[in-house]
Design a protein around this motif. Structure first.
Motif, PDB file in Angstrom:
ATOM      1  N   MET A   1       0.820  -1.194   0.000  1.00 45.51           N
ATOM      2  CA  MET A   1       0.000   0.000   0.000  1.00 45.51           C
ATOM      3  C   MET A   1       0.864   1.260   0.000  1.00 45.51           C
ATOM      4  SD  MET A   1      -3.249  -0.910   2.415  1.00 45.51           S
ATOM      5  CE  MET A   1      -4.141   0.532   1.914  1.00 45.51           C
ATOM      6  N   THR A   2       2.024   1.178   0.632  1.00 50.88           N
ATOM      7  CA  THR A   2       2.901   2.347   0.675  1.00 50.88           C
ATOM      8  C   THR A   2       3.279   2.763  -0.733  1.00 50.88           C
ATOM      9  OG1 THR A   2       3.751   1.669   2.824  1.00 50.88           O
ATOM     10  CG2 THR A   2       5.080   3.242   1.600  1.00 50.88           C
ATOM     11  N   LYS A   3       3.528   1.794  -1.584  1.00 52.33           N
ATOM     12  CA  LYS A   3       3.889   2.089  -2.976  1.00 52.33           C
ATOM     13  C   LYS A   3       2.765   2.841  -3.693  1.00 52.33           C
ATOM     14  CE  LYS A   3       5.302  -0.187  -7.238  1.00 52.33           C
ATOM     15  NZ  LYS A   3       5.533  -1.477  -7.894  1.00 52.33           N
ATOM     16  N   GLY A   6       1.549   5.997  -0.460  1.00 53.97           N
ATOM     17  CA  GLY A   6       2.516   6.784   0.298  1.00 53.97           C
ATOM     18  C   GLY A   6       2.710   6.258   1.706  1.00 53.97           C
ATOM     19  N   LYS A   7       3.365   7.068   2.536  1.00 54.09           N
ATOM     20  CA  LYS A   7       3.701   6.660   3.902  1.00 54.09           C
ATOM     21  C   LYS A   7       2.461   6.474   4.776  1.00 54.09           C
ATOM     22  CE  LYS A   7       8.177   8.930   4.307  1.00 54.09           C
ATOM     23  NZ  LYS A   7       8.932   9.914   5.079  1.00 54.09           N
ATOM     24  N   GLY A   8       2.677   5.790   5.902  1.00 56.69           N
ATOM     25  CA  GLY A   8       1.615   5.669   6.890  1.00 56.69           C
ATOM     26  C   GLY A   8       0.862   4.356   6.856  1.00 56.69           C
ATOM     27  N   PHE A   9       1.258   3.433   5.998  1.00 57.04           N
ATOM     28  CA  PHE A   9       0.531   2.173   5.876  1.00 57.04           C
ATOM     29  C   PHE A   9       1.360   0.989   6.347  1.00 57.04           C
ATOM     30  CE2 PHE A   9      -1.560   5.043   2.939  1.00 57.04           C
ATOM     31  CZ  PHE A   9      -2.875   4.864   3.299  1.00 57.04           C
ATOM     32  N   THR A  10       1.997   1.151   7.505  1.00 53.29           N
ATOM     33  CA  THR A  10       2.723   0.042   8.103  1.00 53.29           C
ATOM     34  C   THR A  10       1.712  -0.947   8.674  1.00 53.29           C
ATOM     35  OG1 THR A  10       2.817   1.113  10.263  1.00 53.29           O
ATOM     36  CG2 THR A  10       4.652   1.550   8.746  1.00 53.29           C
ATOM     37  N   ILE A  11       2.169  -2.130   8.982  1.00 51.86           N
ATOM     38  CA  ILE A  11       1.272  -3.138   9.558  1.00 51.86           C
ATOM     39  C   ILE A  11       0.682  -2.632  10.872  1.00 51.86           C
ATOM     40  CG2 ILE A  11       1.192  -5.447  10.585  1.00 51.86           C
ATOM     41  CD1 ILE A  11       3.182  -6.302   8.396  1.00 51.86           C
ATOM     42  N   ASN A  16      -3.997  -0.318  13.827  1.00 51.83           N
ATOM     43  CA  ASN A  16      -4.619   0.786  14.572  1.00 51.83           C
ATOM     44  C   ASN A  16      -5.831   1.337  13.836  1.00 51.83           C
ATOM     45  OD1 ASN A  16      -3.000   0.920  16.882  1.00 51.83           O
ATOM     46  ND2 ASN A  16      -1.467   2.146  15.851  1.00 51.83           N
ATOM     47  N   MET A  17      -5.737   1.463  12.528  1.00 53.25           N
ATOM     48  CA  MET A  17      -6.862   1.971  11.736  1.00 53.25           C
ATOM     49  C   MET A  17      -8.057   1.030  11.833  1.00 53.25           C
ATOM     50  SD  MET A  17      -5.041   3.294   8.279  1.00 53.25           S
ATOM     51  CE  MET A  17      -3.494   4.156   8.349  1.00 53.25           C
ATOM     52  N   ARG A  18      -7.796  -0.275  11.773  1.00 52.22           N
ATOM     53  CA  ARG A  18      -8.873  -1.260  11.881  1.00 52.22           C
ATOM     54  C   ARG A  18      -9.510  -1.200  13.270  1.00 52.22           C
ATOM     55  NH1 ARG A  18      -9.887  -6.351  13.695  1.00 52.22           N
ATOM     56  NH2 ARG A  18     -11.266  -7.605  12.432  1.00 52.22           N
ATOM     57  N   GLN A  19      -8.666  -1.130  14.295  1.00 56.92           N
ATOM     58  CA  GLN A  19      -9.183  -1.051  15.668  1.00 56.92           C
ATOM     59  C   GLN A  19      -9.997   0.225  15.866  1.00 56.92           C
ATOM     60  OE1 GLN A  19      -9.044  -3.460  17.995  1.00 56.92           O
ATOM     61  NE2 GLN A  19     -10.410  -2.165  19.175  1.00 56.92           N
TER      62      GLN A  19
END
Length: 66
Positions: A1-3, A6-11, A16-19
């Motif tokens: 997803m980063t590709k 962009g940034k901010g899509f670490t595991i 955290n986004m899902r939670q």
């Protein structure tokens, strides 16, 4: 997803986004006065009434995340 996005899509951030979505499914109930850090801390509070209390208290006197 980063590709792709962009940034901010670490595991960890995706978890955290899902939670966040699971904890606060009604987006209209969110408070603009609170930061992402506030919400990350609030997501750890399991009791919904306690979480709502802390949300209100964080907004009134403008609590920092500390």
């Amino acid at each position: 997803m980063t590709k792709d996005f962009g940034k901010g899509f670490t595991i960890a951030n995706l978890k955290n986004m899902r939670q966040f979505y699971l904890t606060f499914p009604n987006g209209y109930a969110l408070r603009s006065e609170l930061s992402w850090t506030h919400y990350r801390l609030l997501m750890r509070v399991e009791n919904e009434n306690a979480r709502e209390f802390y949300m209100q208290e964080a907004v009134k006197p403008q609590w920092s995340t500390r």
